[in-house]
Design a protein around this motif. Structure first.
Motif, PDB file in Angstrom:
ATOM      1  N   HIS A   1      10.420  -0.692   6.536  1.00  0.00           N
ATOM      2  CA  HIS A   1      10.967  -0.027   5.359  1.00  0.00           C
ATOM      3  C   HIS A   1      12.222  -0.802   4.969  1.00  0.00           C
ATOM      4  O   HIS A   1      13.324  -0.503   5.422  1.00  0.00           O
ATOM      5  CB  HIS A   1      11.288   1.430   5.710  1.00  0.00           C
ATOM      6  CG  HIS A   1      11.818   2.221   4.561  1.00  0.00           C
ATOM      7  ND1 HIS A   1      12.885   3.077   4.677  1.00  0.00           N
ATOM      8  CD2 HIS A   1      11.435   2.270   3.268  1.00  0.00           C
ATOM      9  CE1 HIS A   1      13.131   3.635   3.504  1.00  0.00           C
ATOM     10  NE2 HIS A   1      12.279   3.157   2.634  1.00  0.00           N
TER      11      HIS A   1
ATOM     12  N   TYR B   1      11.676   2.385  -4.902  1.00  0.00           N
ATOM     13  CA  TYR B   1      10.811   2.480  -3.712  1.00  0.00           C
ATOM     14  C   TYR B   1      10.746   1.113  -3.023  1.00  0.00           C
ATOM     15  O   TYR B   1      10.507   0.102  -3.677  1.00  0.00           O
ATOM     16  CB  TYR B   1       9.415   2.959  -4.125  1.00  0.00           C
ATOM     17  CG  TYR B   1       8.444   3.019  -2.974  1.00  0.00           C
ATOM     18  CD1 TYR B   1       8.735   3.743  -1.824  1.00  0.00           C
ATOM     19  CD2 TYR B   1       7.230   2.346  -3.031  1.00  0.00           C
ATOM     20  CE1 TYR B   1       7.854   3.793  -0.759  1.00  0.00           C
ATOM     21  CE2 TYR B   1       6.336   2.389  -1.965  1.00  0.00           C
ATOM     22  CZ  TYR B   1       6.661   3.110  -0.836  1.00  0.00           C
ATOM     23  OH  TYR B   1       5.781   3.157   0.221  1.00  0.00           O
TER      24      TYR B   1
ATOM     25  N   HIS C   1       3.328   4.510  -0.161  1.00  0.00           N
ATOM     26  CA  HIS C   1       3.323   5.913   0.271  1.00  0.00           C
ATOM     27  C   HIS C   1       3.959   6.812  -0.779  1.00  0.00           C
ATOM     28  O   HIS C   1       4.026   8.020  -0.586  1.00  0.00           O
ATOM     29  CB  HIS C   1       4.084   6.054   1.597  1.00  0.00           C
ATOM     30  CG  HIS C   1       3.313   5.551   2.770  1.00  0.00           C
ATOM     31  ND1 HIS C   1       3.865   5.375   4.008  1.00  0.00           N
ATOM     32  CD2 HIS C   1       2.007   5.187   2.893  1.00  0.00           C
ATOM     33  CE1 HIS C   1       2.944   4.925   4.845  1.00  0.00           C
ATOM     34  NE2 HIS C   1       1.815   4.796   4.187  1.00  0.00           N
TER      35      HIS C   1
ATOM     36  N   ASP D   1       0.887  -1.169   0.000  1.00  0.00           N
ATOM     37  CA  ASP D   1       0.000   0.000   0.000  1.00  0.00           C
ATOM     38  C   ASP D   1       0.923   1.215   0.000  1.00  0.00           C
ATOM     39  O   ASP D   1       1.274   1.746   1.051  1.00  0.00           O
ATOM     40  CB  ASP D   1      -0.863  -0.054   1.267  1.00  0.00           C
ATOM     41  CG  ASP D   1      -1.981   0.967   1.248  1.00  0.00           C
ATOM     42  OD1 ASP D   1      -2.046   1.744   0.280  1.00  0.00           O
ATOM     43  OD2 ASP D   1      -2.779   0.982   2.196  1.00  0.00           O
TER      44      ASP D   1
ATOM     45  N   HIS E   1       5.577  -0.764   1.071  1.00  0.00           N
ATOM     46  CA  HIS E   1       4.893  -0.623   2.354  1.00  0.00           C
ATOM     47  C   HIS E   1       3.949  -1.825   2.491  1.00  0.00           C
ATOM     48  O   HIS E   1       2.791  -1.791   2.082  1.00  0.00           O
ATOM     49  CB  HIS E   1       4.120   0.701   2.369  1.00  0.00           C
ATOM     50  CG  HIS E   1       3.416   0.965   3.659  1.00  0.00           C
ATOM     51  ND1 HIS E   1       2.122   1.442   3.708  1.00  0.00           N
ATOM     52  CD2 HIS E   1       3.816   0.828   4.946  1.00  0.00           C
ATOM     53  CE1 HIS E   1       1.769   1.583   4.975  1.00  0.00           C
ATOM     54  NE2 HIS E   1       2.768   1.213   5.735  1.00  0.00           N
TER      55      HIS E   1
ATOM     56  N   GLN F   1       5.105   4.501  -8.343  1.00  0.00           N
ATOM     57  CA  GLN F   1       6.164   3.735  -7.697  1.00  0.00           C
ATOM     58  C   GLN F   1       7.331   3.475  -8.650  1.00  0.00           C
ATOM     59  O   GLN F   1       7.177   2.774  -9.640  1.00  0.00           O
ATOM     60  CB  GLN F   1       5.637   2.372  -7.204  1.00  0.00           C
ATOM     61  CG  GLN F   1       4.583   2.488  -6.122  1.00  0.00           C
ATOM     62  CD  GLN F   1       3.187   2.711  -6.684  1.00  0.00           C
ATOM     63  OE1 GLN F   1       2.764   1.990  -7.578  1.00  0.00           O
ATOM     64  NE2 GLN F   1       2.472   3.699  -6.173  1.00  0.00           N
TER      65      GLN F   1
ATOM     66  N   HIS G   1       4.035   7.711  -4.965  1.00  0.00           N
ATOM     67  CA  HIS G   1       3.108   7.551  -6.077  1.00  0.00           C
ATOM     68  C   HIS G   1       3.540   8.425  -7.256  1.00  0.00           C
ATOM     69  O   HIS G   1       3.693   9.618  -7.063  1.00  0.00           O
ATOM     70  CB  HIS G   1       1.707   7.940  -5.590  1.00  0.00           C
ATOM     71  CG  HIS G   1       0.620   7.485  -6.501  1.00  0.00           C
ATOM     72  ND1 HIS G   1       0.241   6.155  -6.591  1.00  0.00           N
ATOM     73  CD2 HIS G   1      -0.144   8.172  -7.376  1.00  0.00           C
ATOM     74  CE1 HIS G   1      -0.738   6.060  -7.488  1.00  0.00           C
ATOM     75  NE2 HIS G   1      -0.988   7.262  -7.964  1.00  0.00           N
TER      76      HIS G   1
END
Lengths: 313, 313
Positions: B136, A133, A125, A123, A136, A129, A127
Motif C-alpha cells: 500500500h 487511492y 480494492h 486490481d 493494489h 478509483q 471502486h
C-alpha cells in the motif's frame, strides 16, 4: 507553441499531434516504432509545422531545435501483449524515457506532461478509483513491467517537480479507444471489433461479468488540452466512468455492426484486473471536463475508420 | 567465488564484504559515497582479496576483471533523510543502477541478488506482511522516490529473470541495525542511541505506540548467505518479527545505557508508515532461517561499537 511528443506514432500520440497541428502549434514527434505505427507518422509528414525524429527515447531524445514550450511523454507499449513482449523496453521507457523527457523540459524551461495510466491502481480494492487511492499492484507479477514503470514515472515526475522545479502534469488514462488503435492491440474493444468484422465469435475471458469503462479518444484529447491550460501537478484521472460488462460491450458491438454476435468463453489470465472505473470528480472540478461521446457513437466512428482503411488499402 | 557488491561502503554492504572475505571469496566493492562511508572501504582496502571501484552505478559499473559469480545490488540511500535529500539519485539507482547490475550479471552469466525493502509494503493493510501482499504505497508521495524505485527494481529483476534467464534473488529487508550505521541515518535506533549517548531526551514521533521490528545485521547477513545457497526467485522477507513500540524501544535503550531516559514528543511526519512486521514463514521454510540476536544484545553491540569509534577518533 513548440511541442515535443514522445510516442507520436502511437494511438493517443497521433491524435495529440493532429490536435496540436489543428490548433496552430509546431510539433516534434518522436517514436521508435516499437509499438507505434509508421502510417501514423505518414499522416503528418507533409505538414509544414510537423517534424519527426525516429529515436528510442529510453536512450535519449536527440532534439536540438528551437526552445520547447512543452514536452509530452506518451511513449510506451500500452497493451498487455505488447508490453509483455517487451518487458525490459517497457520498464526503460517508464524510467530512462521519462527522465530524458524531464531533463529536456528542464533544459528548455518547458512544461512536462506525463501520460500515466489507470494500471497504477492495479486490481483495485476501492471502486471507483479517485486519484488519492494508492492502488493494489503486484510489484513483480507479469504486468509489473508496465504498472511499476508507470508508478515509477509518476514518482520521478513528482521528484523533478519538487526537487528541480519542473512544471509538470500527470494524467492517468483509463481504457481509451478510437481510430488508429492497432488491430493487434490485444485489448477488448479492438479484439471484439476485429473479431466481429471477420465474422468470428467474440472471446469472453472468465464469465464476462467483469466491467470496464471505455473512453473515446476525442474525450481524452480534450481533457489533455484542458489540463495543459491549468496549473495542477498531482495526477488527474481521465476516463469515462460509465461501466459496461464484457457481455454488455459485446451487445453494443452487435448493434453497431448490425449483425448477430456469437461468444466464445476462455479462462481469465493471471493478474487480470477485475474492475476499473475512474472517479472523474477532480477533472470535472478543475477542468470542467467530462466525456461527451457515447460508447455506441465512439464504436461507430471506430468501425467506420477500419472499414475506410480496409477499403483504401 | 568472485563477487561484486554495489553499495559496498554502506551499512549492510560493508557487513557483506566482511562476511564474504571471511568465507574466502574475492570481493569487488563499488560505491560512490553518496550515502556510503569511506571508512567502511578503508576497513578492507589492505585485504588481498578485496578491490574497490569508486563509481556511480546508475551511470554504469566499470568492472573489467575476471568472470563474476555473483552481482549483489545493495547500493541506494536507504534512510528517509538521505533519500529525500537525493530523490532523483535514489530513483536512478533503483532503475538504471539495478539494470546495470542485471546487465553485468547477464554478461558474466553470474547470479544477481537484489536488496529490496519492506518499504515496498508501504503503509500496509495486512499485518504481518507476507511476500504475497502487494503493499500500500503512495506512488507520488514524498517517500515514493525510494518505495517506487525499489518496486521498480523488483519488477526489472523479475523481467530479466523471466525474459533473459538471469538467475536472480530478491530480499525485502526490514528495519536493520548494527555497527557502522551512519550517526545521521535518521532512523529510530540510531537517533535514540545517539541521543542517549549525548544525554539528550529521545524524540518520539506521534504517541510512540507505532511498532517496528528491528533486525540485527548479523541475522540479515546470515539470511542472505542462505538465500545465495538455494534457488528461489520470488522475493523473500528478511526481518525480525518481534515488535516493539517506540516507547518499549526507548526503555530497552535505557536498560542498555544503564541510565534514565527522557522523552520528547513531536508530530508524526506525513507518509510515515504506521506499522511494519515481517512474516518470515517463507524464509524459515526455504532457508531454515530465523533471527538469533535479541534487541538488547544487538543494542549492546551497537553501543559498544560507537563507544569504540568515539574512543579511537
Amino acid at each position: 507553441m513548440n511541442i515535443l511528443i514522445t510516442g507520436s506514432a502511437g494511438f493517443v500520440g497521433s491524435h495529440l499531434v493532429e490536435r496540436f497541428l489543428q490548433d496552430g502549434h509546431s510539433v516534434i514527434g518522436v517514436d521508435n516504432y516499437i509499438s507505434g505505427q509508421r502510417q501514423n507518422t505518414a499522416l503528418f509528414l507533409t505538414h509544414p509545422r510537423f517534424q519527426f525524429l525516429e529515436a528510442d527515447v529510453s536512450q535519449g531524445i536527440p532534439y536540438t531545435g528551437e526552445t520547447l514550450d512543452w514536452v509530452l511523454h506518451f511513449a510506451s507499449p500500452a497493451s498487455p501483449p505488447h508490453y509483455q513482449e517487451f518487458p525490459v523496453e517497457t520498464l526503460m521507457v517508464g524510467a530512462q524515457g521519462t527522465q530524458h523527457g524531464l531533463e529536456l523540459a528542464l533544459k528548455h524551461s518547458a512544461k512536462f506532461f506525463l501520460a500515466s495510466t489507470s494500471e497504477v491502481y492495479g486490481d483495485p480494492h476501492v471502486h471507483p478509483q479517485p486519484e488519492s487511492y494508492w492502488g493494489h499492484v503486484n510489484p513483480n507479477g507479469l504486468r509489473s513491467c508496465y504498472d511499476e514503470a508507470k508508478r515509477y514515472a509518476e514518482a520521478i515526475t513528482m521528484a523533478y517537480h519538487r526537487a528541480k522545479g519542473v512544471d509538470t502534469r500527470i494524467i492517468r488514462i483509463f481504457n481509451t479507444y478510437g481510430p488508429r488503435m492497432r488491430a493487434d492491440d490485444g485489448r477488448v474493444i479492438t479484439n471484439f471489433v476485429h473479431q466481429a468484422l471477420r465474422g468470428e465469435p467474440l472471446t469472453i475471458y472468465g464469465d464476462g461479468q467483469q466491467t470496464r469503462s471505455f473512453q473515446y479518444v476525442d474525450d481524452l484529447i480534450e481533457g489533455i488540452m484542458r489540463l495543459m491550460g491549468v496549473t495542477y501537478h498531482e495526477p488527474v484521472n481521465l476516463g469515462n466512468p460509465t461501466e459496461f460488462t464484457m457481455l454488455e460491450l459485446a451487445a453494443v458491438i452487435g448493434k453497431v455492426m448490425e449483425h448477430s454476435i456469437e461468444l466464445e468463453y476462455k479462462p481469465l489470465p493471471s493478474d487480470d484486473p477485475k474492475q476499473r472505473q475512474p472517479d472523474i470528480g477532480l477533472a470535472t472540478n478543475i477542468l470542467d471536463w467530462k466525456p461527451q461521446v457515447s460508447l455506441q457513437e465512439g464504436l461507430q466512428n471506430l468501425v467506420s475508420s477500419i472499414d475506410y482503411s480496409l477499403a483504401s488499402s
